[in-house]
Enzyme design. Structure first.
Site, PDB file in Angstrom:
ATOM      1  N   CYS A 267      17.967   7.344 -11.555  1.00 22.74           N
ATOM      2  CA  CYS A 267      18.781   6.291 -12.153  1.00 22.74           C
ATOM      3  C   CYS A 267      18.102   5.730 -13.395  1.00 22.74           C
ATOM      4  CB  CYS A 267      19.022   5.159 -11.142  1.00 22.74           C
ATOM      5  SG  CYS A 267      20.094   3.844 -11.778  1.00 22.74           S
TER       6      CYS A 267
ATOM      7  N   CYS B 213      26.705  -0.701  -5.060  1.00 25.12           N
ATOM      8  CA  CYS B 213      26.383  -0.276  -6.426  1.00 25.12           C
ATOM      9  C   CYS B 213      25.735  -1.443  -7.167  1.00 25.12           C
ATOM     10  CB  CYS B 213      27.670   0.171  -7.119  1.00 25.12           C
ATOM     11  SG  CYS B 213      27.419   1.003  -8.683  1.00 25.12           S
TER      12      CYS B 213
END
Length: 428
Positions: free
Chosen positions: A358, A164
């Site tokens: 994103c 991440c």
């Protein structure tokens, strides 16, 4: 008239995967089946806002709410207790208070266990901070306030095995912006330390021109970087980093001083899930097929950060593939369709599109990427920067919190805007 046999679907975890799953299940199945959400906490937290919480730009009440009353409005049961064990062979969960819950279908959306223990001295119990939970973000904010009175070097980045990377970049740029606003940036050398083989890899092998654009942003904001970085130990004020070359050989050993550090850890599966025989890979991540179904237990499905996805490619320092928010929602929609199909006597055929969208805030600007699908080769592959992304991220926070309170899992405008961009939740 057909007799409807009531099924009990349990959703384990009430985060950005579990809450939409519960709402979509209720919407798709109607009132004839029982749905229960089980979560270790009574509170929903919008994790993408944690970088803002960690510098005081948001408060806990801005990004969290009590789960129970909102699920109750949709006739969804809620248990705010942690699960101790999963008896997958007998379709039963044991909670930490000794009570038991039986299920017909189990949907696992627990999120990860944070593997700080894999690096000596890492994590909130050691010498680095975290933004992975609201509690961690608040702890980081408390330290940051003391740091402002006595500033010094800052290290931000991602540990070996991390998957991440977006929040690490976000936090670095947000701290940079906050320090500039406070007229303190000149007192704070910043270094981005990452297990990625290059800046902008993101665990995805890069998206569009992410490498060039992020390198440019780091350079323009006086943030140094170390890639192929294997953090080996963290001491009070010193981070030990072994930098590898592209062949995996030691290139340089670093001892980096810091007054404050935030490092994203590697992820593992939560204990209750990881210890179920045959459910997970060695790191405790749930093994699923293309329909999000467990490869061993046909009535268990899973979505989100807790599932096993192989890395996009081998890298000198291990990196994982991220599971972004919209990608998780596509997994959830596939699960809901597949459970509905089985209950209705049809074969489960739905597959999530695994499209990655994103929005990464950078303080007063931002970067957005779209990878369709997430795993290459891709039909769409772009990375763009602009103030509009910062504004979009702020708007998305408000929108998603509202969506989770109203129980509208895919509002009509979201559905048609995404379709206009060629983005589908399910594979055709």
């Amino acid at each position: 008239m057909n007799h409807i046999v009531e099924k009990h679907i349990v959703v384990l975890g009430a985060g950005t995967g579990g809450m939409p799953a519960a709402y979509e299940l209720r919407n798709r199945l109607g009132p004839h089946h029982r749905i229960t959400v089980i979560n270790a906490s009574e509170t929903f937290q919008f994790v993408p806002s944690n970088p803002w919480v960690a510098v005081g730009w948001r408060q806990r009440d801005d990004t969290t709410f009590e789960i129970r009353p909102y699920l109750a409005r949709k006739q969804i049961d809620f248990i705010g207790k942690a699960v101790d064990t999963i008896d997958a062979a007998h379709n039963k969960l044991s909670l930490i208070d000794g009570s038991e819950v039986s299920y017909d279908y189990l949907v696992i959306t627990t999120g990860p266990k944070l593997a700080f223990d894999e690096i000596e001295g890492a994590g909130p119990q050691g010498h680095t901070h975290s933004i992975c939970t609201i509690d961690h973000a608040e702890h980081t904010w408390a330290h940051y306030q003391r740091f402002l009175d006595d500033p010094g070097p800052v290290i931000v980045g991602a540990m070996p095995g991390a998957s991440c990377f977006g929040p690490a970049y976000e936090f670095g740029f947000i701290v940079n912006t906050d320090l500039r606003r406070r007229k303190l940036r000149h007192k704070v050398p910043m270094t981005f330390v990452t297990s990625e083989p290059y800046v902008g890899h993101m665990g995805l092998g890069g998206v569009g021109d992410s490498k060039g654009m992020l390198e440019s942003e780091l350079r323009n904001n006086d943030i140094k970087w170390i890639t192929n970085a294997k953090v080996t130990k963290v001491e009070d004020g010193v981070m030990h980093v072994t930098q590898l070359d592209d062949q995996g050989q030691v290139l340089k050993e670093h001892q980096l001083p810091f007054k404050m550090s935030m490092m994203i850890p590697a992820f593992k599966g939560v204990d209750a899930v990881a210890k179920v025989d045959g459910l997970c890979n060695p790191r405790g991540m749930v093994l699923v097929d293309k329909h999000q179904r467990s490869t061993k237990y046909p009535n268990i499905f899973s979505a989100g950060v807790c599932i096993a996805i192989p890395p996009i490619e081998a890298t000198p320092v291990p990196t994982g593939a991220p599971k972004t928010g919209y990608m998780i929602e596509t997994m959830v929609t596939a699960i809901v369709e597949n459970i509905a199909s089985e209950i209705e006597g049809r074969e489960a055929t739905a597959r999530g599109s695994w499209n990655a969208i994103c929005l990464a805030d950078m303080g007063d600007t931002g970067a957005a990427f779209v990878a369709l699908p997430q795993i290459p080769p891709r039909n769409v592959n772009w990375f763009k920067k602009g103030k509009w992304v910062h504004l979009a991220k702020v708007a998305f926070e408000k929108y998603f919190m509202h969506k989770m309170k109203t129980g509208n899992s895919e509002p009509i405008y979201e559905k048609y805007v995404l379709k206009a961009l060629g983005i589908e939740r399910l594979e055709p």
